[in-house]
Design a protein around this motif. Structure first.
Motif, PDB file in Angstrom:
ATOM      1  N   ASP A   1       0.794  -1.240   0.000  1.00  0.00           N
ATOM      2  CA  ASP A   1       0.000   0.000   0.000  1.00  0.00           C
ATOM      3  C   ASP A   1       0.822   1.283   0.000  1.00  0.00           C
TER       4      ASP A   1
ATOM      5  N   LYS B   1      -4.417  -6.828  15.354  1.00  0.00           N
ATOM      6  CA  LYS B   1      -4.295  -5.409  15.031  1.00  0.00           C
ATOM      7  C   LYS B   1      -5.615  -4.862  14.554  1.00  0.00           C
TER       8      LYS B   1
ATOM      9  N   TYR C   1       3.889   3.298  19.086  1.00  0.00           N
ATOM     10  CA  TYR C   1       4.665   4.494  18.735  1.00  0.00           C
ATOM     11  C   TYR C   1       5.285   5.130  19.981  1.00  0.00           C
TER      12      TYR C   1
HETATM   13  C1  PBG Z   1      -0.385  -1.801   5.790  1.00  0.00           C
HETATM   14  C2  PBG Z   1      -0.374  -1.263   7.181  1.00  0.00           C
HETATM   15  C3  PBG Z   1      -1.247  -0.327   7.739  1.00  0.00           C
HETATM   16  C4  PBG Z   1      -0.832  -0.137   9.050  1.00  0.00           C
HETATM   17  C5  PBG Z   1       0.280  -0.930   9.241  1.00  0.00           C
HETATM   18  N1  PBG Z   1       0.527  -1.641   8.098  1.00  0.00           N
HETATM   19  C6  PBG Z   1      -2.305   0.453   7.123  1.00  0.00           C
HETATM   20  C7  PBG Z   1      -3.531  -0.184   6.654  1.00  0.00           C
HETATM   21  O1  PBG Z   1      -3.739  -1.387   6.745  1.00  0.00           O
HETATM   22  O2  PBG Z   1      -4.350   0.569   6.115  1.00  0.00           O
HETATM   23  C8  PBG Z   1      -1.469   0.781  10.033  1.00  0.00           C
HETATM   24  C9  PBG Z   1      -0.650   1.080  11.229  1.00  0.00           C
HETATM   25  C10 PBG Z   1      -1.173   2.181  12.062  1.00  0.00           C
HETATM   26  O3  PBG Z   1      -2.299   2.683  11.865  1.00  0.00           O
HETATM   27  O4  PBG Z   1      -0.449   2.566  12.994  1.00  0.00           O
HETATM   28  N2  PBG Z   1       0.881  -1.632   5.189  1.00  0.00           N
END
Ligand code: PBG
Length: 331
Positions: free
Chosen positions: A123, A255, A320
């Motif tokens: 992405d 997550k 973070y």
């Molecule tokens: C995809 C990815 C995302 C996050 C981590 N890896 C974005 C998504 O899935 O839209 C989000 C991490 C965050 O919000 O801290 N590469």
């Protein structure tokens, strides 16, 4: 024995007693710091939606990784922010692409003191912002859909470049079916037998990724609901974990974290591999924003939020605040 001789308050009666009795503790080694490395900058740049988090240049990334190692944190997770994007995310498989250059810089700076991990997803590199490549589809209102199996071919190539760049753990965050199996097979085939796979097994389509999308200059239109999980579903989290373990995941992840503690607890109760959780950008931004307004005690809210994720069953938390927490814990 009278009813009042059983007094749970006894074990809460002093700071020393509470410290001794605590069932869950935070430790720097249990924390992983997500970091952004951006192409074409020479100084760190602030990210508006994530106060305190920056885009790193390759140089500032190195210094920050050294600081993270110094503070004793367990690892870093790298995300790349490229200058150019295209339909297939070419930058992701370019050995000199920003993420792969970042991996080499971080591995060098870490010097074995912490584990370097990389985001394995398209992405950040695609001009449409999806986690995979697209194909035309009459089923979808947009006229296209994310092509699962064509995306797996891209992930396979990405895995090899990231492993070659020296990443110790690959973070598979794209939510394509079969991604863990394909990456595991590719790594084995190329002799990268010690490169570990962190499968973002139960990753939900979440509003809490909002600030991250700004952080990676995401060009996403629409949403990721055809590949990321529906927040209504708890049992399905276990299915995703089961599949990833069967496909060769070394670690599984839930997550976001804070709104999915039930899923996390389920996974922790059944998983045969380590269970991690990602406290995502929106979870971070909400506490920072409330604290900036004086509506919440910032440090207490940070501690409570991360501790709760551990209490629910996470072995390691991506946050973070990892560096700040580790430095505070070390004092
Ligand atoms: C995809 C990815 C995302 C996050 C981590 N890896 C974005 C998504 O899935 O839209 C989000 C991490 C965050 O919000 O801290 N590469």
């Amino acid at each position: 024995m009278t009813e009042r001789s059983i007094r749970p308050r006894r074990l809460r009666s002093s700071p020393a007693m509470r410290r001794l009795i605590a069932e869950t503790r935070l430790h720097p080694a249990d924390l992983v710091l997500p970091m952004f490395v951006r192409e074409g900058i020479s100084e760190p740049e602030a990210i508006g939606s994530m106060p305190g988090v920056v885009h790193h240049s390759l140089d500032s990334l190195k210094r920050a990784v050294e600081a993270a190692a110094e503070a004793g944190i367990g690892g870093v997770m790298l995300f790349g922010v490229p200058l150019e994007k295209d339909a297939v995310g070419s930058g992701a498989t370019d050995p000199d692409g920003i993420l792969n250059a970042g991996i080499r810089a971080a591995v060098d700076a870490a010097d074995g003191a912490l584990v370097v991990q990389s985001d394995l997803c398209l992405d950040e590199f695609t001009d449409h912002g999806h986690c995979g490549v697209l194909r035309a589809s009459t089923r979808s209102a947009t006229g296209y859909e994310v092509d699962n199996d064509a995306t797996l071919e891209r992930y396979r190539d990405m895995a090899l470049v990231q492993a070659e760049s020296g990443a110790h753990i690959l973070g598979l965050s794209g939510m394509m079916d079969g991604q863990t199996a394909v990456v595991r097979e590719a790594l084995e085939g190329a002799g990268f037998v010690d490169t570990a796979i962190l499968a973002y097994a139960a990753k939900y389509a979440s509003a809490y990724y909002g600030p991250f999308r700004e952080a990676v200059n995401s060009s996403l239109v629409g949403d990721r609901r055809t590949y990321q999980m529906d927040s209504a579903n708890r049992r399905e989290g276990l299915l995703e974990v089961e599949l990833d373990i069967a496909e060769g995941a070394d670690i599984v992840m839930v997550k976001p974290a804070g709104s999915y503690l039930d899923v996390l607890a389920d996974v922790a109760a059944t998983s045969t591999v380590p269970v991690w959780a990602y406290q995502v950008s929106g979870e971070y931004a909400m506490i920072e924003a409330a604290a900036a307004n004086g509506w919440i005690d910032r440090e207490r809210a940070i501690d409570e939020s991360v501790l709760s994720i551990k209490r629910a069953g996470a072995d390691v938390v991506l946050t973070y605040w990892a560096l700040e927490l580790a430095e505070r814990l070390g004092r």
